[in-house]
Design an enzyme around this catalytic site. Structure first.
Site, short mmCIF file in Angstrom:
data_model
loop_
_atom_site.label_atom_id
_atom_site.label_comp_id
_atom_site.label_asym_id
_atom_site.label_seq_id
_atom_site.Cartn_x
_atom_site.Cartn_y
_atom_site.Cartn_z
N SER A 136 -15.89 -6.03 45.09
CA SER A 136 -14.68 -5.85 44.02
C SER A 136 -15.23 -5.20 42.74
CB SER A 136 -14.11 -7.26 43.80
OG SER A 136 -12.97 -7.00 42.84
N TYR A 149 -14.46 -15.66 40.64
CA TYR A 149 -14.29 -14.79 41.74
C TYR A 149 -15.24 -13.53 41.26
CZ TYR A 149 -11.94 -11.11 44.22
OH TYR A 149 -11.65 -9.97 45.12
#
Length: 253
Positions: A136, A149
């Site tokens: 990401s 995350y």
């Protein structure tokens, strides 16, 4: 990478980015197996013509069963993509966040490792293949509202780099897909007007994947500001800007 004749397994592709890429691979001529946890979604995708397999990447036995099923029905498997992931906000002032942190590490990082471990011996025996990990932009430019995350995706980036080095000479390519925010539902598009359109994102990804050799990092234009923030000297300002989202936490209101 020739996307017209691959045999692809995508773990975590019953919705969102994974499903869109599964459909793109299939439309290009590849055979695609979709993995996920929800039987109803798998049944629906089987009706579309996809191969399907139940898999929970947090469960070692489930991963092993999925591998055995896939290799029995698709012994020519040459591409795996580790799409399974979960992300959620955390308030680090509240120790109760630890449960969410553990879930994200178990799914995003350890789940990736479990899937790769399951299929690496098969790919090594073939002497050719592709592993596509999914990280990401948040792994390179943290979003303070979602600290674990970000940490899990940064870890998958480092793991991908090491995996590529260790598999050098085996014929296996390792590529890392680095999505920015992508609107996979109308609600997400409403909440984040800056999120990329899913179809446009997928088109750019498939174009990049077709390069020969496959790029080590699949970077759509919309993620470049994240990937190169430190190099470009914008890192501190962007993290400060993104820290404004911390106001959304109940403890800050």
């Amino acid at each position: 990478m020739d996307i017209t004749n691959r045999t692809v397994f995508i773990a975590g592709a019953t919705s969102g980015i994974g499903l869109e890429l599964a459909r793109r691979f299939a439309a290009a001529g590849s055979s695609v197996v979709v993995g996920g946890r929800r039987a109803d979604l798998l049944d629906r995708l089987a009706a579309e013509g996809f191969g399907t397999v139940a898999i929970d990447v947090t469960d070692q036995d489930s991963v092993g069963r999925a591998r055995d099923t896939i290799l029995r029905t698709h012994p020519d498997l040459d591409t795996i993509m580790t799409m399974s992931g979960v992300g959620m906000p955390e308030d680090l002032r509240d120790p109760a966040h630890f449960g969410a942190a553990r879930q994200m590490i178990d799914t995003n990082l350890l789940g990736t490792i479990r899937v790769i471990d399951a299929f690496t011996p098969h790919l090594v025996r073939r002497g050719a293949g592709t592993v596509i990990t999914v990280t990401s932009g948040i792994g390179f430019l943290p979003f303070p509202l979602m600290p674990t995350y970000a940490a899990s995706k940064a870890a998958v980036h480092a793991y991908s780099e090491a995996l590529r080095a260790q598999l050098d000479g085996t014929g296996i390519e390792v590529s890392e897909l680095v999505p920015p925010a992508v609107a996979t539902t109308p609600e997400q598009a409403r909440l984040n007007p800056r999120a990329l359109d899913l179809a446009e994102f997928a088109t750019e990804v498939m174009d990049l994947l077709q390069a020969d050799p496959t790029p080590h990092e699949i970077l759509v234009k919309g993620v470049l500001m994240h990937r190169w923030a430190e190099r470009d000297g914008t890192y501190a300002d962007l993290v400060a800007q993104r820290s404004q989202a911390l106001a959304m936490l109940p403890s800050r209101q």
